[in-house]
Each structure stands twice: as structure tokens, then as C-alpha cells.
Write an enzyme that holds these catalytic residues in place. Structure first.
Site, mmCIF file in Angstrom:
data_model
loop_
_atom_site.group_PDB
_atom_site.id
_atom_site.type_symbol
_atom_site.label_atom_id
_atom_site.label_comp_id
_atom_site.label_asym_id
_atom_site.label_seq_id
_atom_site.Cartn_x
_atom_site.Cartn_y
_atom_site.Cartn_z
ATOM 1 N N HIS A 170 0.817 -1.220 0.000
ATOM 2 C CA HIS A 170 0.000 0.000 0.000
ATOM 3 C C HIS A 170 0.850 1.270 0.000
ATOM 4 O O HIS A 170 0.331 2.374 -0.157
ATOM 5 C CB HIS A 170 -0.952 -0.017 1.204
ATOM 6 C CG HIS A 170 -2.275 0.650 0.926
ATOM 7 N ND1 HIS A 170 -2.425 1.635 -0.027
ATOM 8 C CD2 HIS A 170 -3.509 0.460 1.464
ATOM 9 C CE1 HIS A 170 -3.674 2.041 -0.056
ATOM 10 N NE2 HIS A 170 -4.368 1.333 0.835
ATOM 11 N N ARG A 171 2.153 1.140 0.173
ATOM 12 C CA ARG A 171 3.006 2.333 0.071
ATOM 13 C C ARG A 171 3.178 2.739 -1.390
ATOM 14 O O ARG A 171 3.493 3.886 -1.696
ATOM 15 C CB ARG A 171 4.395 2.058 0.672
ATOM 16 C CG ARG A 171 4.372 1.757 2.160
ATOM 17 C CD ARG A 171 5.719 1.291 2.636
ATOM 18 N NE ARG A 171 6.148 0.078 1.948
ATOM 19 C CZ ARG A 171 7.338 -0.502 2.126
ATOM 20 N NH1 ARG A 171 8.207 0.044 2.952
ATOM 21 N NH2 ARG A 171 7.652 -1.608 1.484
#
Ligand code: CAO
Length: 546
Positions: free
Chosen positions: A519-520
């Protein structure tokens, strides 16, 4: 039994030199001529061998101590008549590399005005020694006393400095060349006053006073030196020139953890720089960092703020048996744990209708029945991954600090279950290979994996991974991202299910997919789109060509 004081022998002009390595420890049994310590001056390092064989009773030097001729290195317990300490052990001078590298370099004027040929100076017993490093190249402007090359014998290495300042016009040596006193190193141009300077005159610098040619041990070398014997306790000694050692010390780099890229594994300055870069970017961990790393939790440590791992006497509750984790399990476990802890994982599940694709695969297997190639669903999934990575490039990326490294190549890994644990062989350049080639390569890699014969090159460089449990069963799962990749596709067993076609329910073969993503780097909408496209391709594989 007698006790011998082993002393530093005549080591020429080396005085008050630092002990940078201690190669033995109390209790060690050593042979005569075995290296005991390494000492280092500004320009050269050398190993000091033992004059006697015996057992080390006590060390008299420690790292960082300075020693000179006559300093006691250690007390040795020896056997029999040979035990009496000898004033000047015959074997020792052989180890003495003669010249400190700051010795003035004899230079020869060349016919061209302002040009000077820098020669190897008197370097004592060093003869036909190999050039292992060259610090300068044509066009470089250099200073007097600047190191030009490093030469190395069996036991010591030394840097040869320049006698003149000037611009390097031509190099007369290359790596691996053998040089002796008088061998030309380089031609310098624009050397102020150099051409007229008497060849043997010491360079007029403050260093000149100590830059006299050293006292060369008069005793001839009695025997070839024994090969280097690393200290058992320390493992293999790092192989590096004095300037590289100094550079590493200044940066606090543990040289024995640096991989050397030079000849015979020699550590170069670039290797040290690469190591530092690796540590700074988080790609490399020093042994000290590893000792503190969270991956040690399972071994009984605890992450800050977390409860310690429970210590349970399982035998209290019933019969137990203990086995060691396999090497692969230990390595993959530590990696999986780091990835699980450090990557914010999200998993999107989806279904693909592979009814037609499976029929095509079965048809191909009939056609290629005799060829020995088994066309697998996984090969189609690899090809579909390539198409999806091309459409969504942020999935074919790695995080590097604040930057995203977008890859223009398509190397796809696949998890393989082996008797010793999980490994991920990589199909390189999957975009350039067809389904048959991928199927064949996969079965070869999977076989090698099961036999434990995969090489590191076959398990590195991946962009994206697929973990297929299709041959086993299950519905959905949450695969752990294979860092530094940013996504992984998990695949479970397909099954025939009713699907509404607008008029009626029809039986379709449905493949469950589970995409885990970082999700980064990726957001939920992109992940949903990636899956939708992946599903579309599997439903109609002709789309892979679009
Ligand atoms: N749905 C239904 N059947 C499937 C299927 C799927 N998605 N995928 C494979 N199959 C079938 C195959 O068609 C084959 O059937 P036949 O023997 O009748 O032809 C059978 O299952 C066995 O396939 P396979 O597993 O040997 O071959 P593969 O190409 O699918 O997989 C490999 C190869 C190396 C990926 C696999 O052997 C393996 O190791 N899988 C485990 C991976 C793993 O451990 N993942 C978890 C990682 S996280 O811990």
C-alpha cells in the site's frame, strides 16, 4: 614444555605500527611461520609470522596497539629442545616486506621536456610482485607522494607513491603485471622541475625525511612463505590494501562483511562504498544490525512494545520431538517475517473464468503429448502477469527510499514447494518467451528447486511473483509479498461453478485469485483494476497480444 616470547622481527622502517588484526587467540595451536598479527603503516600492511610452533598461552598485543621490532606479540608454549627462545628467528625475516611505501620513487627523465617516468623504488625483498590496484589513469593530475599502485607479495601489500607531481600521460603497468625495483609505472607530464631533478634525489617534502629507502633485511629469504592462514576464530581474513582498510575504518565499515570484487576476492574502495550505500538504503544489514533485528523475535527476543515470545515447556503436556529448521526455512522465514512486518499488505480477491483457457491448455497438451512438454496453467498465469505489469507499471517496481524504481524488464518468480521449504525461482524475460518455453523452463526450475540445485542467479532479479496452490487446493489466501517486489498473485484451485450468463446459470471453471500489494506504492483502485484486467485476459487469452 617451555614458554617462548614471540617478538616482532626486524621489519625495516616499520616503527610504531598499528596492530590491525590479531589472527590467533589463547588456546590455539599454531605452526612456525603461521601469521599472528597484521600491522599497518600509512602505506603498507604486513603479516607477522610466528618463529615457533606451539600453543598460544597469552596474547601480549591487542587491536590498536602499536608495535616495533622487538615488541612481544605473544607467549607460546613449545615442546622439546626447540623451545628456547631465539633472538632472531631464522624464519621471521622472510616475512618482512621491506619498503614502506613512502620511500622516494626513483624517476627517469624522458627525452620530452617536462616529462618524467616514475619508476618502482627500492622495495627491498619485494621482487616480481603483482600489481593489484591502480589508483590513477591517463589525464589524472597527481601530487607528489600520491599513491599510484598497490603491489602485493604473499604476505604484504604496499602502495607505491609518486615522486613527482604532474599529469599522467601514460600508464606503464596494468593489473596483474609483475614489477620490481626500477620497473616503470607511469609517464608524467608537466612535472614541475621533474625532468631536471636528479633521479635518486629525495622528494623535497616534509615526508622526505622519513621517506628514505628502508633497511632491507640482509638475510636472504630462506624459504617461500607458507600460504596465508586465517584465524580459525575469525574465518577468512578480508583481503584489502592499506588505503582501503583505512577508508573502511574511517567509515566504521566491518571489512570482513564486505564482499570483494577484485581479483581473488580483494576488497576495493568501490566495494566499501557499495556496502555503505547498501546499509544506508536498508538493502544490506551489518552483522551488528542483524543481531538487533526484529527477525530475532522467534529466537526469544522481543520487538519493542511487544510481549516476549512465550517460553513453554511443551513436554509437560505430552510427548514432543525437536527438529532443526532447514537452512531454507531459516532464510525464507526471516525474509517473510521482515516483509510481513515492514510492508503494509492488502489482499484483493477475485475470480477468473478460465473455462476456455483450460480447454485450450488441455488441447495443447494433447498436441504436444509426445514432445515432453507439459503446458501448465501457471505458464498462462505468468504470461498474463506480464501483460498486466505492462498495463500497470507501478506493479513492476521497487521502493528505494523516496524513489520508485520502475523496471523495464519482466522477470516473474513462482513459489515452489520443496522438501526443504519454499523457494522462488525466476523466469527471466518472460515477455520474450512463449507458453511452451515458459512451461519447459518452469518444470526444469521446479525440478532443480526440489533437488536443492537452484543457484542464486536463478532466484534473484524477480519483478513480480505467483504463488500457486492450484495443484493442492484451497479457495483464497493472503500471500506475503516477496520484497523488494511490490505485489504477488496467489492462485488457488479452480472449480466448476454456476455462473449467470444473463439468461441462465451455466457451469464455468472458476479460478480464485488473491493479489497482495504494497500500500506504500499501490492503492486499492489500482489493485482492483490490475485484478480486473488479469481476469479479463484469463477469460480471453487473445487479449494478451493487445
Ligand atoms: N486449479 C486446478 N488444478 C490445478 C491448478 C489450479 N489452479 N493448478 C494446477 N493444477 C493441477 C495441474 O493441472 C496438475 O494436474 P494433472 O496432474 O492432472 O495434470 C496438478 O494440479 C499438479 O500441478 P502442479 O502443482 O504439479 O504444477 P503447477 O504447474 O501447477 O505448479 C509448482 C508447479 C512448482 C508451482 C508447484 O509444484 C508448487 O510447488 N506449488 C506450491 C507453491 C506454494 O507452496 N505456494 C505457497 C507459497 S506461500 O507459502
Amino acid at each position: 614444555m617451555a614458554v617462548v616470547e614471540v617478538k616482532v622481527p626486524d621489519i625495516g622502517d616499520f616503527k610504531d605500527v598499528a596492530v590491525i588484526e590479531v589472527l590467533v587467540k589463547p588456546g590455539d595451536t599454531i605452526k612456525a611461520e603461521q601469521s599472528l598479527i597484521t600491522v599497518e603503516s600509512d602505506k603498507a600492511s604486513m603479516e607477522i609470522p610466528s618463529s615457533h610452533a606451539g600453543g598460544v598461552r597469552e596474547l601480549k598485543v591487542a587491536l590498536g596497539d602499536t608495535v616495533s621490532e622487538g615488541s612481544v606479540v605473544l607467549l607460546l608454549e613449545t615442546q622439546g629442545a626447540a623451545a628456547a627462545p631465539r633472538e632472531a628467528p631464522a624464519a621471521v625475516p622472510a616475512a618482512v616486506p621491506a619498503a614502506p611505501a613512502s620511500a622516494p620513487v626513483v624517476s627517469a627523465p624522458t627525452p620530452a621536456a617536462g616529462r618524467v617516468e616514475v619508476l618502482v623504488p627500492d622495495i627491498g625483498d619485494f621482487r616480481d610482485v603483482a600489481v593489484i590496484e591502480i589508483f590513477v589513469k591517463p589525464g589524472d593530475a597527481i601530487q607528489v607522494e600520491q599513491s599510484l599502485i598497490t603491489v602485493e607479495s604473499d604476505k604484504a601489500s604496499m602502495e607505491i607513491p609518486s615522486s613527482h607531481a604532474g599529469v599522467v600521460k601514460e600508464l606503464k603497468v596494468k593489473l596483474g603485471d609483475k614489477v620490481s625495483q626500477g620497473s616503470p609505472i607511469a609517464v608524467l607530464e608537466g612535472a614541475a622541475g621533474a625532468a631536471t631533478a636528479p633521479p635518486a634525489a629525495p622528494v623535497a617534502t616534509p615526508a622526505a625525511a622519513e621517506a628514505q629507502p628502508p633497511a632491507v633485511p640482509s638475510a636472504p629469504v630462506p624459504a617461500p612463505m607458507p600460504p596465508h592462514q586465517p584465524a580459525a576464530a575469525k574465518g577468512t581474513l578480508p583481503h584489502a590494501s592499506p588505503s582501503v582498510r583505512k577508508f573502511a575504518r574511517e567509515l566504521g565499515v566491518p571489512l570482513d562483511e564486505v564482499t570483494g570484487s577484485g581479483s581473488k576476492g580483494r576488497i576495493t574502495q568501490e566495494d566499501v562504498q557499495r556496502f555503505v550505500k547498501g546499509v544506508m538504503s536498508g538493502a544490506t544489514q551489518t552483522e551488528a544490525q542483524k543481531a538487533k533485528a526484529p527477525t530475532q523475535v522467534a529466537a526469544g527476543g522481543a520487538l519493542p512494545g511487544l510481549l516476549p515470545w512465550p517460553q513453554v515447556d511443551y513436554a509437560k503436556f505430552g510427548e514432543v520431538e525437536r527438529t532443526d529448521l532447514s537452512r531454507i526455512k531459516k532464510i525464507s522465514g526471516a525474509n517473510l517475517h521482515r516483509n510481513w512486518v515492514m510492508i503494509p499488505h492488502v489482499t484483493n480477491h477475485d475470480d477468473a473464468d478460465i473455462t476456455e483457457l483450460e480447454a485450450f491448455r488441455v488441447q495443447l497438451n494433447k498436441e504436444y503429448d509426445k514432445s515432453g512438454i507439459k503446458v501448465t496453467m501457471l505458464a498462462f498465469l505468468i504470461k498474463a502477469s506480464v501483460a498486466a505489469l505492462k498495463r500497470f507499471p507501478e506493479f513492476n517496481a521497487s521502493l528505494d527510499g523516496d524513489q520508485l524504481v520502475l523496471k523495464k524488464y519482466f522477470h516473474i518468480g513462482f513459489a515452489a514447494d520443496t522438501p526443504n521449504g519454499l523457494v522462488v525461482p525466476v523466469i527471466k524475460d518472460a515477455d520474450k518467451k512463449g507458453i511452451l518455453a515458459i512451461s519447459l523452463e518452469m518444470s526444469e526450475l521446479a525440478k532443480k528447486a526440489r533437488e536443492g540445485k537452484l543457484g542464486p542467479a536463478e532466484m534473484t532479479g524477480g519483478c513480480f511473483s505467483i504463488s500457486s496452490l492450484g495443484g493442492i487446493g484451497g479457495r483464497y489466501f493472503t500471500p506475503i509479498i516477496n520484497a523488494p517486489e511490490v505485489a504477488i498473485m496467489g492462485v488457488c484451485r479452480s472449480s466448476t461453478e454456476p455462473r449467470w450468463d444473463g439468461k441462465q446459470f451455466t457451469p464455468r471453471l472458476i479460478l480464485p485469485l488473491s493479489l497482495s500489494w504494497d500500500h506504500r506504492v499501490i492503492d486499492g483502485a489500482a489493485a482492483a483494476r490490475f485484478n480486473a484486467y488479469f481476469v479479463q485476459i484469463l477469460a480471453d487469452f487473445r487479449r494478451v497480444m493487445l
